[in-house]
Scaffold this active site. Sequence first.
Site, PDB file in Angstrom:
ATOM      1  N   GLY A 142     102.861  -1.856 -74.120  1.00 23.63           N
ATOM      2  CA  GLY A 142     102.016  -2.207 -75.269  1.00 23.63           C
ATOM      3  C   GLY A 142     100.743  -2.847 -74.731  1.00 23.63           C
ATOM      4  N   GLY A 150      98.604  -4.995 -75.879  1.00 27.21           N
ATOM      5  CA  GLY A 150      98.447  -6.444 -76.004  1.00 27.21           C
ATOM      6  C   GLY A 150      99.292  -7.185 -74.982  1.00 27.21           C
ATOM      7  N   GLY A 192      85.228   3.244 -61.100  1.00 27.50           N
ATOM      8  CA  GLY A 192      84.838   1.852 -61.310  1.00 27.50           C
ATOM      9  C   GLY A 192      84.485   1.545 -62.751  1.00 27.50           C
ATOM     10  N   GLY A 219      93.882   0.136 -67.408  1.00 27.25           N
ATOM     11  CA  GLY A 219      92.854  -0.403 -68.303  1.00 27.25           C
ATOM     12  C   GLY A 219      93.259  -1.785 -68.809  1.00 27.25           C
ATOM     13  N   ASP A 220      94.555  -1.964 -69.062  1.00 22.86           N
ATOM     14  CA  ASP A 220      95.029  -3.274 -69.537  1.00 22.86           C
ATOM     15  C   ASP A 220      94.900  -4.323 -68.438  1.00 22.86           C
ATOM     16  OD1 ASP A 220      95.693  -2.061 -71.945  1.00 22.86           O
ATOM     17  OD2 ASP A 220      97.718  -1.559 -71.253  1.00 22.86           O
ATOM     18  N   GLY A 222     104.890   2.328 -64.079  1.00 21.72           N
ATOM     19  CA  GLY A 222     105.085   1.343 -65.156  1.00 21.72           C
ATOM     20  C   GLY A 222     103.813   0.551 -65.360  1.00 21.72           C
TER      21      GLY A 222
END
Length: 324
Positions: free
Chosen positions: A43, A45, A225, A251-252, A287
């Site tokens: 997720g 968040g 980048g 990205g998270d 993961g």
Amino acid sequence: MTPEHVDVAVVGSVNIDLVASVTRLPMPGETVRAVAYDQFIGGKGSNQAIAAARLGRRVAFVGLVGDDREGAAVRKTLGGESVDVTYLGSETGVPTGRAIVLVDALAENSIVVVSGANGRLSPRHIQAAAELLRRAAVVVSQLEIRMETVAAAARASAGTFVLNPAPARHLPADLLALVDVLVVNEIEYEAVTGCALPEDHRDIATSLAALGLPGAVVVTLGARGALVWEGVGVTHIAAPIVSVVDTTGAGDTFIGALADALSRGEALLAAAHWAVHAASVSVGALGATTGMPGRAAVLASLGQVPDRTPDAGGRAEEAGTHHG
Ligand code: RIB
């Protein structure tokens, strides 16, 4: 953790990621056989909260799980990562969110999200966490929860509000007006601006200026980048060359690391440089959170030696960045 002691508050989703590794992603109508299967807590968040916590920040998460076994597992995992879960609610009659993730042999992925409890996170929950959001140095949100909830979080933030409009959707002007730092990939850039990311940095600056945003924009480019726009020119930050196992959560990791650096008072360009290196470390394991680094690994990627003081060091200077 009391609200006075929060560096980063994340308002967003948490999922159970059901991850099938495949040789190649299926075509429409095609069935392919998985070569491996795993489950992880994911997720956007929750991933972003864990990324910032691994880098040493005091992080609180505002979200919702179902009243099920998975919800209990999420609570335990986030607690184990030192993320404060005081405002992680539990909703009856709805399952914890799920994501079906396919990862191919080239580390490309496809993700389908099933919202579950995330879809019930409402402005009422934001109201309950208002004091936390007022005190956090940085508040981060994404679009795996309702837009009205994201807008309520933006209004409740007194510090820097970072929005990652993922999954990509068009953003209402009144929400954009509340964003201090917008972090988009190329697909999200197109959803927000209405045009594909131009090759020429001058065209990017022109199209972003036309939006009349009060804040800055960071465009993540994966292995290439990131770009940073703060109202005038566009600066390119190159990523190191690394071997890639899985880009899910990269990205998270970028956003968690950006929030980490901003909450330590770093300027946006230095924070983005730090985040590019954190994300490049994260892609080395399967993961979303498995490969997320601690400070020492990011410093090693930057070619720096860890400082002995846990909260200092890691100042990402501009060496190695390319200006376009
Ligand atoms: O950004 C990666 C995340 O997207 C996964 O963990 C999955 O849960 C989806 O939310």
